[in-house]
Motif scaffolding. Structure first.
Motif, mmCIF file in Angstrom:
data_model
loop_
_atom_site.group_PDB
_atom_site.id
_atom_site.type_symbol
_atom_site.label_atom_id
_atom_site.label_comp_id
_atom_site.label_asym_id
_atom_site.label_seq_id
_atom_site.Cartn_x
_atom_site.Cartn_y
_atom_site.Cartn_z
ATOM 1 N N PRO A 189 36.500 42.036 13.224
ATOM 2 C CA PRO A 189 36.842 42.702 12.188
ATOM 3 C C PRO A 189 38.470 42.720 12.162
ATOM 4 O O PRO A 189 39.123 42.946 11.187
ATOM 5 N N VAL A 190 39.083 42.747 13.335
ATOM 6 C CA VAL A 190 40.545 42.839 13.372
ATOM 7 C C VAL A 190 41.156 41.663 13.058
ATOM 8 O O VAL A 190 42.079 41.487 12.047
ATOM 9 N N LEU A 191 40.526 40.502 13.338
ATOM 10 C CA LEU A 191 40.980 39.072 12.959
ATOM 11 C C LEU A 191 41.024 39.023 11.233
ATOM 12 O O LEU A 191 41.758 38.511 10.624
ATOM 13 N N ARG A 192 39.707 39.445 10.535
ATOM 14 C CA ARG A 192 39.601 39.108 9.280
ATOM 15 C C ARG A 192 40.645 40.133 8.556
ATOM 16 O O ARG A 192 41.106 39.716 7.608
ATOM 17 N N ILE A 211 44.022 38.498 8.431
ATOM 18 C CA ILE A 211 44.123 37.530 7.634
ATOM 19 C C ILE A 211 44.375 37.969 6.261
ATOM 20 O O ILE A 211 45.071 37.455 5.477
ATOM 21 N N GLU A 212 43.582 39.140 5.912
ATOM 22 C CA GLU A 212 43.709 39.791 4.596
ATOM 23 C C GLU A 212 45.074 40.234 4.330
ATOM 24 O O GLU A 212 45.565 40.280 3.186
ATOM 25 N N GLU A 213 45.695 40.977 5.178
ATOM 26 C CA GLU A 213 46.824 41.491 5.243
ATOM 27 C C GLU A 213 47.893 40.418 5.004
ATOM 28 O O GLU A 213 48.771 40.528 4.150
ATOM 29 N N ARG A 214 47.797 39.375 5.767
ATOM 30 C CA ARG A 214 48.815 38.239 5.509
ATOM 31 C C ARG A 214 48.664 37.578 4.126
ATOM 32 O O ARG A 214 49.638 37.183 3.659
ATOM 33 N N THR A 254 38.952 31.834 22.501
ATOM 34 C CA THR A 254 39.337 32.815 21.604
ATOM 35 C C THR A 254 38.257 33.093 20.737
ATOM 36 O O THR A 254 38.307 34.205 20.340
ATOM 37 N N LEU A 255 37.432 32.019 20.363
ATOM 38 C CA LEU A 255 36.311 32.466 19.355
ATOM 39 C C LEU A 255 35.592 33.518 19.932
ATOM 40 O O LEU A 255 34.915 34.414 19.414
ATOM 41 N N VAL A 256 35.145 33.254 21.228
ATOM 42 C CA VAL A 256 34.127 34.318 21.849
ATOM 43 C C VAL A 256 34.666 35.845 22.164
ATOM 44 O O VAL A 256 34.300 36.670 21.828
ATOM 45 N N TRP A 257 36.176 35.871 22.474
ATOM 46 C CA TRP A 257 36.641 37.034 22.657
ATOM 47 C C TRP A 257 37.574 37.595 21.456
ATOM 48 O O TRP A 257 38.057 38.738 21.828
#
Length: 171
Positions: A21-24, A27-30, A14-17
């Protein structure tokens, strides 16, 4: 392979793939959604289906977002900017009812009552909204989150304010 090894490998994959930027951004949207008063009691995981259904729209200053008398088809959350709410009087003049800003919402009245829009909403400055279509509003906010009571209370307050500002008698 032990269950711990399997979890570690899954976490590593999960961390490698993960697209950071999308994950960040997610998280900001949530976090942004969680700060809005309507969702302040929701767990972060409960916000995911809402985030999946939200549509982002930008409106320039002066743009009409919803128009009094039109059918209600969307619910809006304000991410950035300010809007003005107005209503046409019987004599055709326009009465400004108020303003809404970041974290506030509009469009729920027509969706809850299945009636035409009771006011017009215009962008005072550039505005960014999240919105839900009528079906997602009903499924996510009314059924899953059971926010019907809170939204209905807000509708009653807004209707009372509209009547008072428009000079109408209350029932």
């Amino acid at each position: 392979m032990s269950p711990v090894d399997a979890v570690l490998i899954d976490l590593y994959d999960t961390l490698v793939w993960t697209d950071w930027p999308v994950l960040r951004e997610r998280i900001e949207e949530r976090s942004e959604l969680a700060r809005m008063s309507l969702f302040r009691h929701a767990a972060p995981s409960e916000l995911e289906p809402i985030l999946d259904a939200l549509q982002t729209t930008e409106f320039p200053a002066g743009a009409t977002i919803i128009t009094q008398g039109e059918p209600g088809d969307r619910f809006y959350l304000i991410r950035r900017g300010r809007v003005e709410i107005s209503r046409l009087r019987d004599d055709g003049s326009e009465q400004v009812l108020g303003e809404l800003g970041v974290g506030e919402y509009f469009g729920e009245m027509a969706l809850l009552s299945d009636a035409p829009r009771t006011a017009t909403v215009r962008a005072i400055e550039p505005v960014v909204t999240w919105s839900l279509d009528k079906a997602s509003f009903a499924e996510l906010l009314l059924n899953q989150f059971q926010l019907g009571g809170a939204l209905s209370s807000e509708v009653e307050q807004r209707e009372e304010t509209q009547r008072r500002l428009m000079g109408e008698r209350t029932a």
